[in-house]
Design an enzyme around this catalytic site. Structure first.
Site, short mmCIF file in Angstrom:
data_model
loop_
_atom_site.label_atom_id
_atom_site.label_comp_id
_atom_site.label_asym_id
_atom_site.label_seq_id
_atom_site.Cartn_x
_atom_site.Cartn_y
_atom_site.Cartn_z
N ASN A 116 49.09 -94.48 46.84
CA ASN A 116 50.55 -94.36 46.87
C ASN A 116 51.11 -95.20 48.01
O ASN A 116 50.49 -95.36 49.06
CB ASN A 116 50.96 -92.89 47.00
CG ASN A 116 51.15 -92.46 48.45
OD1 ASN A 116 52.21 -92.69 49.05
ND2 ASN A 116 50.11 -91.86 49.03
N PHE A 120 57.90 -92.30 52.39
CA PHE A 120 58.76 -91.19 52.85
C PHE A 120 60.05 -91.10 52.04
O PHE A 120 61.15 -90.94 52.58
CB PHE A 120 59.11 -91.35 54.33
CG PHE A 120 57.99 -91.10 55.29
CD1 PHE A 120 56.76 -90.65 54.87
CD2 PHE A 120 58.17 -91.32 56.66
CE1 PHE A 120 55.71 -90.42 55.77
CE2 PHE A 120 57.14 -91.11 57.57
CZ PHE A 120 55.91 -90.66 57.12
N SER A 187 51.01 -92.07 58.23
CA SER A 187 51.19 -92.66 56.91
C SER A 187 51.12 -94.19 57.01
O SER A 187 51.73 -94.78 57.90
CB SER A 187 52.54 -92.27 56.32
OG SER A 187 52.82 -93.03 55.15
N ASN A 189 52.47 -96.19 54.90
CA ASN A 189 53.50 -96.74 54.02
C ASN A 189 54.86 -96.93 54.66
O ASN A 189 55.81 -97.32 53.99
CB ASN A 189 53.63 -95.84 52.79
CG ASN A 189 52.33 -95.73 52.03
OD1 ASN A 189 51.64 -96.73 51.84
ND2 ASN A 189 51.98 -94.52 51.61
N THR A 190 54.97 -96.63 55.96
CA THR A 190 56.18 -96.95 56.73
C THR A 190 55.79 -97.98 57.78
O THR A 190 54.89 -97.72 58.59
CB THR A 190 56.75 -95.69 57.40
OG1 THR A 190 57.18 -94.76 56.39
CG2 THR A 190 57.94 -96.03 58.29
N LYS A 225 49.11 -84.76 62.27
CA LYS A 225 48.35 -85.28 61.14
C LYS A 225 47.87 -86.69 61.47
O LYS A 225 48.66 -87.56 61.80
CB LYS A 225 49.19 -85.31 59.87
CG LYS A 225 48.36 -85.61 58.61
CD LYS A 225 49.12 -85.26 57.36
CE LYS A 225 48.24 -85.37 56.12
NZ LYS A 225 48.91 -84.94 54.90
N ASN A 254 45.05 -87.89 56.80
CA ASN A 254 46.00 -88.51 55.88
C ASN A 254 45.25 -89.45 54.94
O ASN A 254 44.03 -89.46 54.90
CB ASN A 254 47.05 -89.28 56.70
CG ASN A 254 48.41 -89.31 56.03
OD1 ASN A 254 48.51 -89.43 54.80
ND2 ASN A 254 49.47 -89.19 56.81
N THR A 255 45.98 -90.27 54.21
CA THR A 255 45.36 -91.25 53.31
C THR A 255 44.76 -92.41 54.10
O THR A 255 45.09 -92.62 55.27
CB THR A 255 46.39 -91.79 52.31
OG1 THR A 255 47.48 -92.36 53.04
CG2 THR A 255 46.90 -90.69 51.41
#
Length: 346
Positions: A116, A120, A187, A189-190, A225, A254-255
């Site tokens: 993914n 967010f 994350s 993705n940010t 996390k 996390n991922t």
């Protein structure tokens, strides 16, 4: 039934579209008279041996739903009917944001995984609070309602030097409506978010949140996390940071941005990988933190839990609680029931 009939149909369609369809379906089904009770009887397992007390909270069982599934706190009560002992909402940011452009969610069926790059996407923290206010557990701390964690982050447009302000806004806005907090700086993705995991900025961020915490009559647990991609040296830094800031625990992990061992063609997609390929690494991180800290703080284990065996390995490595996400999608709610039953036998 889920794996033989329901999952093949759902997996035929776009994963993000299926996510929202499933949300609507779960909400609709739970509104049908008596159905909510039937679902509870099918999947909930209650036994005193499953109960666990950590950082001042009593968990009915040690299996939670990880952040990212119910981002906007729209379905926490319905999801708790499936047997979860706690639900983590978010990641929430101060302002609503659409997240990254679609397509941004990919199934890797051959690897039992998901990639993914949602970014967010959420309706903002105040929007979530409107729904959380309707949660009976915000006024009745009787142990009869599901515990809720608030996973908080920063808006994409907020530079890292101002990130603490975003986390403070989320923390104070959510304070009266969640049972614990999770600081998400891991994350992938940010843009530049993971830079906040470095020792100095992370220490400063957590200390500032603890100051905010102390301004309330009764403090709430704060957890961190972390990414599975941290080196051993960085994990040792995490242990030092927890000791220094006196936060309550860690969620590992996390991922991952690693693509080692994947067979699916979708492995080229950018984003965070979750599911079975993460099983061993997340367990390694849990074990490392538990051993090197001499189990100085609670650990919530998440990453690649698809079987009872996976869950047991996380707990044997040092996890006090566990969370599901991708395993829940691939295996269905029966996985929650199976783990709880196995824990009772053990």
């Amino acid at each position: 039934m889920y794996k033989l009939l329901i999952r093949p149909i759902l997996f035929f369609f776009d994963p993000e579209d299926v996510h929202y369809f499933t949300f609507s379906l779960i909400r609709l089904v739970n509104k049908i008279p008596l159905v909510s009770g039937i679902i509870k009887n099918m999947y909930r397992v209650e036994d005193v041996s499953l109960e666990k007390e950590l950082f001042g909270l009593k968990f009915k069982n040690p299996i939670g739903l990880a952040a990212g599934f119910d981002k906007d706190a729209k379905l926490f009560n319905e999801l708790s009917n499936l047997g979860f002992g706690f639900i983590e909402i978010g990641t929430l940011t101060p302002k609503a944001q659409p997240g990254n452009p679609k397509k941004r969610l990919f199934r890797l069926k051959e690897d039992s995984a998901i990639i993914n790059r949602m970014g967010f996407n959420n309706g903002g923290v105040e929007d979530a609070v409107l729904r959380l206010k309707k949660n009976p557990s915000t006024t009745l701390r009787t142990g009869k309602h599901v515990l809720i964690g608030g996973n908080i982050g920063k808006n994409k447009v907020t530079p890292n030097e101002n990130a603490v302000d975003d986390y403070k806004i989320c923390f104070n806005t959510l304070f009266d409506y969640v049972d614990y907090f999770v600081v998400n700086v891991s994350s992938p993705n940010t843009p530049n978010l993971r830079a906040l995991q470095d020792k100095e900025p992370l220490t400063n961020l957590l200390k500032d949140l603890q100051i905010e915490n102390s301004n309330h009559i009764k403090k709430k647990p704060i957890l961190l996390k972390i990414a599975p991609d941290l080196t051993n040296e960085q994990l040792l830094d995490i242990i030092d940071i927890i000791k220094d800031t006196k936060i309550d625990g860690v969620i590992a992990t996390n991922t991952t941005i690693s693509r080692d061992g994947l067979t699916s063609e979708s492995k080229v997609e950018i984003g965070g990988l979750s599911g079975k390929p993460l099983t061993n690494r997340s367990t390694e991180v849990i074990r490392f933190l538990a051993e090197k800290s001499n189990k100085a703080f609670p650990i919530i284990g998440v990453g690649g839990i698809h079987t009872v065996k996976d869950a047991m390995e996380k707990m044997e490595a040092g996890a006090d609680l566990i969370q599901l996400y991708t395993g829940f999608i691939y295996e269905g709610p029966k996985l929650i029931k199976d783990i709880n039953k196995a824990l009772i036998k053990k």
